[in-house]
Scaffold this active site. Structure first.
Site, PDB file in Angstrom:
ATOM      1  N   ASN A  46       0.824  -1.214   0.000  1.00 58.85           N
ATOM      2  CA  ASN A  46       0.000   0.000   0.000  1.00 58.85           C
ATOM      3  C   ASN A  46       0.858   1.264   0.000  1.00 58.85           C
ATOM      4  O   ASN A  46       0.346   2.364   0.236  1.00 58.85           O
ATOM      5  CB  ASN A  46      -0.926   0.017   1.219  1.00 58.85           C
ATOM      6  CG  ASN A  46      -1.983  -1.075   1.154  1.00 58.85           C
ATOM      7  OD1 ASN A  46      -2.463  -1.422   0.084  1.00 58.85           O
ATOM      8  ND2 ASN A  46      -2.342  -1.620   2.298  1.00 58.85           N
ATOM      9  N   HIS A 130     -14.932  -1.957   4.782  1.00 59.25           N
ATOM     10  CA  HIS A 130     -13.854  -2.686   5.447  1.00 59.25           C
ATOM     11  C   HIS A 130     -14.356  -3.395   6.708  1.00 59.25           C
ATOM     12  O   HIS A 130     -15.316  -2.943   7.353  1.00 59.25           O
ATOM     13  CB  HIS A 130     -12.736  -1.705   5.812  1.00 59.25           C
ATOM     14  CG  HIS A 130     -11.480  -2.362   6.270  1.00 59.25           C
ATOM     15  ND1 HIS A 130     -11.203  -2.610   7.596  1.00 59.25           N
ATOM     16  CD2 HIS A 130     -10.420  -2.838   5.569  1.00 59.25           C
ATOM     17  CE1 HIS A 130     -10.028  -3.193   7.701  1.00 59.25           C
ATOM     18  NE2 HIS A 130      -9.528  -3.353   6.476  1.00 59.25           N
ATOM     19  N   GLU A 172     -16.349   3.671   2.565  1.00 56.05           N
ATOM     20  CA  GLU A 172     -14.938   3.932   2.293  1.00 56.05           C
ATOM     21  C   GLU A 172     -14.845   4.969   1.173  1.00 56.05           C
ATOM     22  O   GLU A 172     -15.756   5.100   0.351  1.00 56.05           O
ATOM     23  CB  GLU A 172     -14.228   2.648   1.854  1.00 56.05           C
ATOM     24  CG  GLU A 172     -14.144   1.586   2.940  1.00 56.05           C
ATOM     25  CD  GLU A 172     -13.311   0.391   2.514  1.00 56.05           C
ATOM     26  OE1 GLU A 172     -12.113   0.584   2.207  1.00 56.05           O
ATOM     27  OE2 GLU A 172     -13.862  -0.723   2.470  1.00 56.05           O
ATOM     28  N   SER A 176     -11.018  -0.994  -0.571  1.00 54.87           N
ATOM     29  CA  SER A 176      -9.710  -1.631  -0.474  1.00 54.87           C
ATOM     30  C   SER A 176      -9.559  -2.888  -1.318  1.00 54.87           C
ATOM     31  O   SER A 176      -8.441  -3.236  -1.708  1.00 54.87           O
ATOM     32  CB  SER A 176      -9.401  -1.964   0.987  1.00 54.87           C
ATOM     33  OG  SER A 176     -10.395  -2.814   1.532  1.00 54.87           O
ATOM     34  N   ASP A 201     -14.230   6.547   5.562  1.00 54.69           N
ATOM     35  CA  ASP A 201     -12.905   5.980   5.848  1.00 54.69           C
ATOM     36  C   ASP A 201     -12.084   6.139   4.571  1.00 54.69           C
ATOM     37  O   ASP A 201     -12.332   5.456   3.583  1.00 54.69           O
ATOM     38  CB  ASP A 201     -13.047   4.509   6.235  1.00 54.69           C
ATOM     39  CG  ASP A 201     -11.727   3.757   6.203  1.00 54.69           C
ATOM     40  OD1 ASP A 201     -10.663   4.405   6.271  1.00 54.69           O
ATOM     41  OD2 ASP A 201     -11.752   2.516   6.089  1.00 54.69           O
ATOM     42  N   HIS A 204      -7.401   4.590   1.734  1.00 55.15           N
ATOM     43  CA  HIS A 204      -6.716   4.382   0.452  1.00 55.15           C
ATOM     44  C   HIS A 204      -6.833   5.570  -0.492  1.00 55.15           C
ATOM     45  O   HIS A 204      -6.350   5.511  -1.617  1.00 55.15           O
ATOM     46  CB  HIS A 204      -7.260   3.119  -0.219  1.00 55.15           C
ATOM     47  CG  HIS A 204      -7.004   1.874   0.552  1.00 55.15           C
ATOM     48  ND1 HIS A 204      -5.835   1.160   0.462  1.00 55.15           N
ATOM     49  CD2 HIS A 204      -7.768   1.229   1.476  1.00 55.15           C
ATOM     50  CE1 HIS A 204      -5.887   0.118   1.277  1.00 55.15           C
ATOM     51  NE2 HIS A 204      -7.047   0.142   1.901  1.00 55.15           N
ATOM     52  N   LYS A 231      -0.756   3.775   4.617  1.00 56.95           N
ATOM     53  CA  LYS A 231      -0.822   3.591   3.171  1.00 56.95           C
ATOM     54  C   LYS A 231       0.102   4.596   2.473  1.00 56.95           C
ATOM     55  O   LYS A 231       1.311   4.435   2.479  1.00 56.95           O
ATOM     56  CB  LYS A 231      -2.263   3.721   2.683  1.00 56.95           C
ATOM     57  CG  LYS A 231      -3.099   2.457   2.838  1.00 56.95           C
ATOM     58  CD  LYS A 231      -3.390   2.083   4.265  1.00 56.95           C
ATOM     59  CE  LYS A 231      -4.289   0.872   4.376  1.00 56.95           C
ATOM     60  NZ  LYS A 231      -4.591   0.567   5.795  1.00 56.95           N
TER      61      LYS A 231
END
Length: 377
Positions: A46, A130, A172, A176, A201, A204, A231
């Site tokens: 990541n 997630h 998210e 992910s 969230d 990423h 990340k």
């Protein structure tokens, strides 16, 4: 025999090609990884901006905070990092956590800790959120409602039917395992329309997306934003950003924060130093965009059925867990390190190779990856 279920469950996992095992990594960067004395091209990290190779000069700094933040573990380095993040991202207040999982799960549990409030509350979660978000929702006292992935009509129908007074939409920013983006603007509008809050969230997305690299929420500010440092920042830890009132509430009721040793001043100081580099890393972000585009062009030329992702996460769904694991092992023989993602991390029959790209990758690395994929598939 007591606890005989342990051996039975491990045997079942092994038989289903789902047994997880750790790999001892000797050295790792955005481009390379060394395991058991052998170096591979690393397409499982990541470290999207290649900061793992950017070593930080450690100045005299205490290793540990020695206590929880509410006893005597809250230090100047933590405060400086919180204040800088608030200024960059446009929030009133922030609080640091030692991991993204802890931040996500604990915030949801703490927000609805009052059972009388929770009885009139509902959490609306994207089905592909997630595990930390799902766990937080399941362990909160509020009702949890799932909506189909990025399906705004389905979410709206759930909101319309809900009689909850307190509604929280959770998603998210970049998913992910699929690599696609949430429709942040539309989620924000729905939240306002139905008198709900929005929680994102952006593990990423932060550091990679947006004109300034500030992530999925660079323009639109949700009520609660979680960013993680493991990340694009290539550090460790996480942060909740919200209103001062919200953070004050978390300080009263967030058990993980209250009863955990606070982030070390060393980690906070190093993360702040990396943060200053990250916001200036336009060239790295541009290179990452070029690498993603080049990979997708090559993949299309060879008829590799990638998912619809424009981010650094480029999944290749193979379906069967055993086959996916076998392909990942064949790739290692060709010097390419990829992770086989299998259930229960992803739904059954959607086992995949999770390809992650970094700005550190060179064009020849990406060509070698695609060539290896074609041969192994």
């Amino acid at each position: 025999m007591a606890f005989d279920f342990i051996a039975e469950h491990l045997e079942e996992r092994q038989a289903d090609a789902l047994l997880r095992q750790r790999q001892l990594v000797e050295q790792s960067s955005g481009r390379f990884i060394k395991v058991a004395g052998k170096q591979y091209l690393n397409f499982a990290s990541n470290d999207y901006l290649g900061f793992a190779d950017d070593f930080i000069e450690i100045q005299a700094q205490q290793l540990g905070s020695h206590s929880s933040a509410l006893v005597n573990g809250y230090n100047k380095a933590q405060q400086q990092l919180e204040h800088r993040l608030c200024k960059l991202l446009g929030f009133e207040s922030a609080m640091l956590f030692n991991s993204g999982f802890s931040a996500n799960s604990s915030v949801l549990k703490a927000l609805f800790q009052d059972k009388s409030v929770a009885q009139s509350s509902a959490i609306f979660q994207d089905k592909l959120n997630h595990a930390s978000l799902i766990d937080g929702g399941l362990h909160s006292a509020a009702a949890m409602v799932r909506f189909n992935h990025n399906d705004l009509k389905h979410l709206e129908s759930r909101l319309q039917k809900s009689k909850a007074k307190h509604k929280l939409i959770v998603s998210e920013g970049v998913f992910s395992m699929d690599g696609d983006k949430a429709p942040i603007e539309e989620l924000f509008k729905l939240a306002k329309q139905y008198d709900a809050w929005l929680m994102i969230d952006d593990a990423h997305g932060f550091g990679v997306l947006g004109e300034q690299g500030l992530g999925s929420c660079e323009v639109i500010k949700p009520d609660l934003l979680i960013i993680t440092f493991g990340k694009a920042l290539a550090s460790s830890g996480a942060c909740l950003l919200s209103s001062k009132q919200m953070v004050d509430y978390m300080l009263q009721y967030n058990r993980e924060y209250i009863y955990s040793t606070a982030m070390s001043p060393l980690m906070a100081s190093c993360t702040l130093e990396r943060l200053e580099k990250l916001i200036k890393a336009d060239e790295k972000r541009s290179q990452l965009i070029e690498n993603i585009a080049y990979f997708r062009v090559l993949a299309k030329e060879h008829n590799l059925a990638l998912m619809e992702s424009t981010t650094a996460i480029q999944p290749l769904v193979l379906g069967d867990a055993e086959h996916t694991l076998a392909v990942a092992n064949k790739l290692k023989e060709k010097g390419v390190w990829l992770t086989a993602i299998r259930p229960p991390t992803v739904p059954f029959n959607t086992a995949r190779l999770r390809i992650t790209l970094s700005s550190a990758h060179q064009p020849d690395d990406i060509k070698q990856l695609v060539d290896a994929l074609v041969e192994c598939l």
